[in-house]
Scaffold this motif. Sequence first.
Motif, PDB file in Angstrom:
ATOM      1  N   ASP A 186       6.363   5.376  11.151  1.00  0.00           N
ATOM      2  CA  ASP A 186       6.191   4.879   9.779  1.00  0.00           C
ATOM      3  C   ASP A 186       5.029   3.881   9.739  1.00  0.00           C
ATOM      4  O   ASP A 186       4.338   3.679  10.741  1.00  0.00           O
ATOM      5  CB  ASP A 186       7.508   4.277   9.255  1.00  0.00           C
ATOM      6  CG  ASP A 186       7.931   3.052  10.077  1.00  0.00           C
ATOM      7  OD1 ASP A 186       7.080   2.487  10.805  1.00  0.00           O
ATOM      8  OD2 ASP A 186       9.116   2.677   9.986  1.00  0.00           O
ATOM      9  N   ALA A 187       4.853   3.251   8.575  1.00  0.00           N
ATOM     10  CA  ALA A 187       3.689   2.377   8.384  1.00  0.00           C
ATOM     11  C   ALA A 187       3.692   1.207   9.367  1.00  0.00           C
ATOM     12  O   ALA A 187       2.638   0.683   9.731  1.00  0.00           O
ATOM     13  CB  ALA A 187       3.661   1.873   6.947  1.00  0.00           C
ATOM     14  N   LYS A 188       4.904   0.815   9.809  1.00  0.00           N
ATOM     15  CA  LYS A 188       4.973  -0.313  10.735  1.00  0.00           C
ATOM     16  C   LYS A 188       4.820   0.106  12.198  1.00  0.00           C
ATOM     17  O   LYS A 188       4.963  -0.707  13.110  1.00  0.00           O
ATOM     18  CB  LYS A 188       6.321  -1.042  10.557  1.00  0.00           C
ATOM     19  CG  LYS A 188       6.335  -1.906   9.298  1.00  0.00           C
ATOM     20  CD  LYS A 188       7.649  -2.664   9.158  1.00  0.00           C
ATOM     21  CE  LYS A 188       8.604  -1.827   8.346  1.00  0.00           C
ATOM     22  NZ  LYS A 188       9.996  -2.077   8.407  1.00  0.00           N
ATOM     23  N   GLY A 189       4.575   1.387  12.400  1.00  0.00           N
ATOM     24  CA  GLY A 189       4.416   1.867  13.765  1.00  0.00           C
ATOM     25  C   GLY A 189       5.733   2.145  14.454  1.00  0.00           C
ATOM     26  O   GLY A 189       5.783   2.363  15.659  1.00  0.00           O
ATOM     27  N   LEU A 192       9.730   6.978  12.396  1.00  0.00           N
ATOM     28  CA  LEU A 192      10.117   7.274  11.016  1.00  0.00           C
ATOM     29  C   LEU A 192      11.487   7.943  11.004  1.00  0.00           C
ATOM     30  O   LEU A 192      11.745   8.855  11.778  1.00  0.00           O
ATOM     31  CB  LEU A 192       9.090   8.219  10.386  1.00  0.00           C
ATOM     32  CG  LEU A 192       9.400   8.688   8.965  1.00  0.00           C
ATOM     33  CD1 LEU A 192       8.960   7.640   7.954  1.00  0.00           C
ATOM     34  CD2 LEU A 192       8.734  10.010   8.659  1.00  0.00           C
ATOM     35  N   ASP A 265       4.568  10.784   1.944  1.00  0.00           N
ATOM     36  CA  ASP A 265       3.676  10.757   0.797  1.00  0.00           C
ATOM     37  C   ASP A 265       2.823  12.025   0.701  1.00  0.00           C
ATOM     38  O   ASP A 265       1.645  11.978   0.354  1.00  0.00           O
ATOM     39  CB  ASP A 265       2.782   9.504   0.856  1.00  0.00           C
ATOM     40  CG  ASP A 265       2.243   9.168  -0.536  1.00  0.00           C
ATOM     41  OD1 ASP A 265       2.832   9.654  -1.526  1.00  0.00           O
ATOM     42  OD2 ASP A 265       1.221   8.457  -0.625  1.00  0.00           O
TER      43      ASP A 265
END
Length: 711
Positions: A186-189, A192, A265
């Motif tokens: 995910d965006a935080k690494g 996910l 997304d």
Amino acid sequence: MKTEPLTSAELTDLIHGLNRLARNLWWTWNQEAQEIFQKLSARAWQNLYHNAVAVLHEVSDYELRTRLQDPAFAADVRDVLKRFNAYMEEGDTWAAQNAQKLEGKPVAYFSAEFGLHETLPIAAGGLGILAGDHAKSASDLGLPFVGISLFYRQGYFMQTINEENWQTEYYSRLNPRNLPMEAVLDAKGEQLTCMIQIATSQVKFKVWKVNVGRIPIYLMDTDLPENEEHHRELTLRVYGGDSTTRIMQEMLLGVGGVRLMRALDIQPSVFHMNEGHAAFLTLELMREKMATGHTLEDASKATTKECIFTTHTPVEAGHDRFTSDLVQYAAHKFANNLKISHQEFMDMGRVRKGDESEPFCMTVLALKHSRTANGVSELHGEISRQMWQDLYADKKVEEVPIGHITNGIHVEGWMKGPLRRFFRSRLGEHWDTDLNTHAFWSRMEDPDFVSDEEIWALRSLLRRELIEFSRRRLLLQSQSLKRENFITFDHLLNPDVLTIGFARRFATYKRAPLVFQQFEQIVKLVKDKKHPIQFIFAGKAHPRDDEGKRFIQHIIHLSKHTELHGHLVFIENYDIHVARQMVSGCDIWLNNPRRPLEASGTSGQKTSAHGCLNMSILDGWWREAFDGSNGFAIGPDSQPDSIEEQDRVDSENLYKVLTQEVIPGFYNRDSTGIPRQWIQKIRRSMSTITPEYSTWRMVQDYANKYYLTGE
Ligand SMILES: *Cc1c(COP(=O)(O)O)cnc(C)c1O
């Protein structure tokens, strides 16, 4: 000539490049890329079953750096990386010219299986192989496209045969670290994860990404410690477990897949359901729309506009059906979300509304919520319109909105090494871009371009390679039974003899043993001094299909204990690798399904580029491809009504074609030993079949007819 040693920065670049290359399945359809890994360790390449990632793990960093100081090897690596990078960055693709509409709004292709390479065994048969080839061509064409499936930790079963000649299944655990896949973060690494509700539980899943050239395939995986044990095992095996497992797997595929697209997304413009397994995605799309205030009716209409559906079989058992109780148990939350009763929910999967005796059918759900649907050959389209006519009460059978796009294969991916070298040497540098054109394959009809002698030399090489492969496999198979005496298998099969291949799933409608029905006559043909024939068989039966297993047992029995011994072999554990050996090495590819049950069939399409000829019932794709000059037809373009009659007539016709056309054709040699007329058929088969029955053509058809025609 003296060359400068590579600098540390150059070395690091090449090593980085190799790691990236190994983790993109592009190498599976690029010969030179495969050769890099093979050269790194020939033994690991063979023992690890052609797994580029695992080969890289076998070779130490020190060795890799040292080996790259060989200027010739470094040049090969550089050359392959250059081609790989050029491919990945290519702007001028078919889709750039023809499918701009999909830019940023990809096709999301949902399939319960993907057959991409022998090291990633997450397919059970033709449906999965087709999905894999679809993805490879989508990449080649530059189509905005993502694949969605499950990561089955134990994949599909491996087959061995026990002392009673009975198929036994075993499973081994796949290790993602050693496979061409990576965890999706995910965006935080962090890893996910997404959630779906199944029955009364929240089930969490993580995601893997497989790079197939330019396109990603996402594989969902519920093997997380937070999940209850039986949910962790949802993604254990391809079509594993019972119907409860199946409905849950399908909820994960359909509902989880849509959730995943949102989490990443990705905004697909088309949801393509490859078979009914994925049809729950329509419910999730409706739920989303209702959550933003739409009525069920509007949500249903809008969802239908986004979805397309491909049906793959006229065999009843091939269409998933679930009981009312099971649906109630697994999916009741959905009825709540859609604000409908259980009965109304059931009706979405029923042909006859309100008929409580009718189970919930995934194909019906898909047909009701797709803007267009198709079968996978002309005849299958026709059969499907009859099969599902009741769903469209106001329509005549010819008006039922199910069309067809005939299946194909990814030509470059199925080519064996010697064949690629053969074409490369004659066509030069751009052969791989020309490879998908009719113009290219038409040249195979020109004797000034390739001579009969060259084609025959190639055929002899490919046949020998198959026979040596078979002997090696037979030796390994005998060792697995722990026989006491060491036996070699060099007496099996003869590299000069007309070789007939049959390999596919052992579903009973495919009638594997049909050719042996006239046993005495076949023995005579096999033992003929001047014009003998021989057979190579392979295929898996579904673990619960005892009838299919009996077919296997029968054929192995014939191969060991009758006069066919030495002239008939059964190769265990049919998979993509075995398929590639067989479709290239055989002279004749036999297909004798009970018409019209072979929706398309694709294995025969893999043979033509290799100069192997099809001999088949006029069912599925062959009914369209056969033109009288490019192979052999068994029987007419029709079938008798009764199954008994059909089996009898087909077996007679098979024998007739074999003895009157195939055997005389193959052995009709000129004074130099060349079968000129046979080679003429090979030329016709290459030029008429290869460019037409390819996924290069097929994916363009999907794009033009279906992907691009939405609002
Ligand atoms: C091509 C292929 C199939 C499909 O063959 P059909 O002729 O469609 O039955 C199944 N399994 C493997 C491993 C294949 O390569």
